[in-house]
Design a protein around this motif. Structure first.
Motif, PDB file in Angstrom:
ATOM      1  N   LYS A  98       0.672  -1.092  -0.154  1.00 55.49           N
ATOM      2  CA  LYS A  98       0.077   0.002   0.096  1.00 55.49           C
ATOM      3  C   LYS A  98       1.031   1.092   0.030  1.00 55.49           C
ATOM      4  O   LYS A  98       1.176   2.147  -0.446  1.00 55.49           O
ATOM      5  N   ARG A  99       2.157   1.373   0.701  1.00 63.04           N
ATOM      6  CA  ARG A  99       2.693   2.430   1.109  1.00 63.04           C
ATOM      7  C   ARG A  99       3.281   2.685  -0.686  1.00 63.04           C
ATOM      8  O   ARG A  99       3.345   3.574  -1.103  1.00 63.04           O
ATOM      9  N   TYR A 100       4.012   1.621  -1.378  1.00 58.32           N
ATOM     10  CA  TYR A 100       4.579   0.960  -2.261  1.00 58.32           C
ATOM     11  C   TYR A 100       3.447   2.303  -3.485  1.00 58.32           C
ATOM     12  O   TYR A 100       4.268   3.007  -4.034  1.00 58.32           O
ATOM     13  N   GLU A 101       2.035   1.539  -3.406  1.00 58.25           N
ATOM     14  CA  GLU A 101       1.140   2.019  -4.636  1.00 58.25           C
ATOM     15  C   GLU A 101       1.178   3.148  -3.900  1.00 58.25           C
ATOM     16  O   GLU A 101       0.931   4.252  -5.365  1.00 58.25           O
ATOM     17  N   ALA A 102       0.997   4.167  -2.729  1.00 56.10           N
ATOM     18  CA  ALA A 102       0.928   5.551  -2.501  1.00 56.10           C
ATOM     19  C   ALA A 102       2.238   6.564  -3.220  1.00 56.10           C
ATOM     20  O   ALA A 102       1.322   7.196  -3.859  1.00 56.10           O
ATOM     21  N   GLU A 103       2.702   6.036  -3.033  1.00 54.00           N
ATOM     22  CA  GLU A 103       4.675   6.312  -3.262  1.00 54.00           C
ATOM     23  C   GLU A 103       4.762   7.326  -4.661  1.00 54.00           C
ATOM     24  O   GLU A 103       4.459   7.652  -5.710  1.00 54.00           O
ATOM     25  N   GLU A 104       3.655   5.174  -5.081  1.00 53.45           N
ATOM     26  CA  GLU A 104       4.258   5.758  -6.945  1.00 53.45           C
ATOM     27  C   GLU A 104       3.079   6.783  -8.124  1.00 53.45           C
ATOM     28  O   GLU A 104       3.026   7.453  -8.672  1.00 53.45           O
ATOM     29  N   ILE A 105       1.998   6.630  -6.781  1.00 50.77           N
ATOM     30  CA  ILE A 105       0.586   7.808  -7.039  1.00 50.77           C
ATOM     31  C   ILE A 105       1.035   8.766  -6.943  1.00 50.77           C
ATOM     32  O   ILE A 105       0.532   9.784  -7.378  1.00 50.77           O
ATOM     33  N   ARG A 106       1.410   8.803  -5.773  1.00 51.17           N
ATOM     34  CA  ARG A 106       2.246  10.607  -5.650  1.00 51.17           C
ATOM     35  C   ARG A 106       3.318  10.936  -6.382  1.00 51.17           C
ATOM     36  O   ARG A 106       3.482  11.939  -7.212  1.00 51.17           O
ATOM     37  N   GLN A 107       3.858  10.308  -7.272  1.00 49.79           N
ATOM     38  CA  GLN A 107       5.246   9.990  -8.565  1.00 49.79           C
ATOM     39  C   GLN A 107       4.720  10.542  -9.506  1.00 49.79           C
ATOM     40  O   GLN A 107       4.924  11.453  -9.983  1.00 49.79           O
ATOM     41  N   LYS A 108       3.229   9.959 -10.008  1.00 41.61           N
ATOM     42  CA  LYS A 108       2.571  10.266 -11.745  1.00 41.61           C
ATOM     43  C   LYS A 108       1.958  11.385 -11.249  1.00 41.61           C
ATOM     44  O   LYS A 108       1.748  12.136 -12.322  1.00 41.61           O
ATOM     45  N   ASN A 109       0.985  12.107 -10.073  1.00 40.56           N
ATOM     46  CA  ASN A 109       0.362  13.264 -10.078  1.00 40.56           C
ATOM     47  C   ASN A 109       1.560  14.414 -10.030  1.00 40.56           C
ATOM     48  O   ASN A 109       1.844  15.239 -10.255  1.00 40.56           O
ATOM     49  N   ARG A 110       2.964  14.197  -9.374  1.00 33.63           N
ATOM     50  CA  ARG A 110       3.867  15.179  -9.417  1.00 33.63           C
ATOM     51  C   ARG A 110       4.411  15.305 -10.701  1.00 33.63           C
ATOM     52  O   ARG A 110       4.802  16.142 -11.255  1.00 33.63           O
ATOM     53  N   PHE A 111       4.389  14.171 -11.861  1.00 33.09           N
ATOM     54  CA  PHE A 111       4.617  14.236 -13.097  1.00 33.09           C
ATOM     55  C   PHE A 111       3.549  15.287 -13.829  1.00 33.09           C
ATOM     56  O   PHE A 111       3.959  15.897 -14.564  1.00 33.09           O
ATOM     57  N   MET A 112       2.286  14.128 -13.781  1.00 29.99           N
ATOM     58  CA  MET A 112       1.443  15.112 -14.523  1.00 29.99           C
ATOM     59  C   MET A 112       1.463  16.700 -14.018  1.00 29.99           C
ATOM     60  O   MET A 112       0.598  17.827 -15.041  1.00 29.99           O
ATOM     61  N   ALA A 113       1.330  17.146 -12.614  1.00 30.43           N
ATOM     62  CA  ALA A 113       1.594  18.402 -12.347  1.00 30.43           C
ATOM     63  C   ALA A 113       2.462  19.228 -12.965  1.00 30.43           C
ATOM     64  O   ALA A 113       2.013  20.156 -14.294  1.00 30.43           O
ATOM     65  N   TRP A 114       4.086  18.546 -13.529  1.00 33.79           N
ATOM     66  CA  TRP A 114       4.799  18.976 -14.192  1.00 33.79           C
ATOM     67  C   TRP A 114       4.280  19.007 -16.242  1.00 33.79           C
ATOM     68  O   TRP A 114       4.813  19.611 -16.610  1.00 33.79           O
ATOM     69  N   VAL A 115       3.499  18.953 -16.416  1.00 39.35           N
ATOM     70  CA  VAL A 115       3.808  18.753 -17.361  1.00 39.35           C
ATOM     71  C   VAL A 115       2.350  19.429 -17.937  1.00 39.35           C
ATOM     72  O   VAL A 115       2.727  20.345 -18.805  1.00 39.35           O
ATOM     73  N   LEU A 116       1.900  19.253 -16.616  1.00 38.68           N
ATOM     74  CA  LEU A 116       0.719  20.758 -17.188  1.00 38.68           C
ATOM     75  C   LEU A 116       1.473  22.124 -16.622  1.00 38.68           C
ATOM     76  O   LEU A 116       0.936  22.977 -17.970  1.00 38.68           O
ATOM     77  N   ILE A 117       1.994  22.254 -15.922  1.00 37.09           N
ATOM     78  CA  ILE A 117       2.835  23.524 -15.652  1.00 37.09           C
ATOM     79  C   ILE A 117       3.415  23.756 -17.423  1.00 37.09           C
ATOM     80  O   ILE A 117       3.231  24.780 -18.018  1.00 37.09           O
ATOM     81  N   PHE A 118       4.056  22.868 -17.979  1.00 31.22           N
ATOM     82  CA  PHE A 118       4.698  22.395 -19.444  1.00 31.22           C
ATOM     83  C   PHE A 118       4.112  22.890 -20.369  1.00 31.22           C
ATOM     84  O   PHE A 118       3.455  24.068 -21.559  1.00 31.22           O
ATOM     85  N   VAL A 119       2.454  22.644 -20.396  1.00 31.48           N
ATOM     86  CA  VAL A 119       1.604  22.914 -21.347  1.00 31.48           C
ATOM     87  C   VAL A 119       0.734  24.069 -21.022  1.00 31.48           C
ATOM     88  O   VAL A 119       0.419  25.408 -22.034  1.00 31.48           O
ATOM     89  N   MET A 120       0.827  24.633 -19.772  1.00 35.60           N
ATOM     90  CA  MET A 120       0.411  26.288 -19.700  1.00 35.60           C
ATOM     91  C   MET A 120       1.661  27.095 -19.926  1.00 35.60           C
ATOM     92  O   MET A 120       1.494  27.853 -20.923  1.00 35.60           O
ATOM     93  N   LEU A 121       3.201  26.971 -20.233  1.00 40.23           N
ATOM     94  CA  LEU A 121       3.843  28.012 -20.384  1.00 40.23           C
ATOM     95  C   LEU A 121       3.715  28.080 -22.034  1.00 40.23           C
ATOM     96  O   LEU A 121       4.122  28.588 -22.328  1.00 40.23           O
TER      97      LEU A 121
END
Length: 124
Positions: free
Chosen positions: A22-45
């Protein structure tokens, strides 16, 4: 009277492994969300820069339109003034008009004449 909880937590290897998953899955979800946040920032720029250029171009266009309107007004004034001067130049080729113009504007007179200025007599 306090009761002891009736739920007992098991602390065996299976439970530990499941908690670790469960901890690994939560960490994996956090990393995906972080990646999507960076993609969103890049698209906004990517959208902000062209939008800025578009707004700047629009403002430049508006100022140039205002300048064109002002230049057209100036052109109309100069055209009218030029036409008046051309008309005056054509009229100055006539000797009788030149004599009247000189008398009215510069108060020239023949010997023994009196000159009375009339304000509407002069061409503008």
């Amino acid at each position: 009277m306090s009761k002891k909880p009736s739920v007992v937590q098991l602390n065996n290897d299976f439970i530990k492994d499941e908690n670790l998953k469960k901890r690994y899955e939560a960490e994996e979800i956090r990393q995906k969300n972080r990646f999507m946040a960076w993609v969103l920032i890049f698209v906004m720029l990517l959208f902000i820069l062209p939008t800025y250029n578009l707004v700047r171009s629009y403002l430049t266009l508006q100022s140039r339109k205002a300048e064109v309107v002002q230049l057209r007004k100036d052109y109309a004034k100069l055209k009218k003034r030029t036409d008046n001067q051309q008309t005056l130049a054509k009229q100055l080729k006539n000797d009788t008009f030149v004599a009247k113009y000189a008398r009215a504007k510069y108060y020239f007179s023949k010997d023994g004449e009196k000159v009375y200025p009339l304000p509407d007599l002069l061409p503008k």
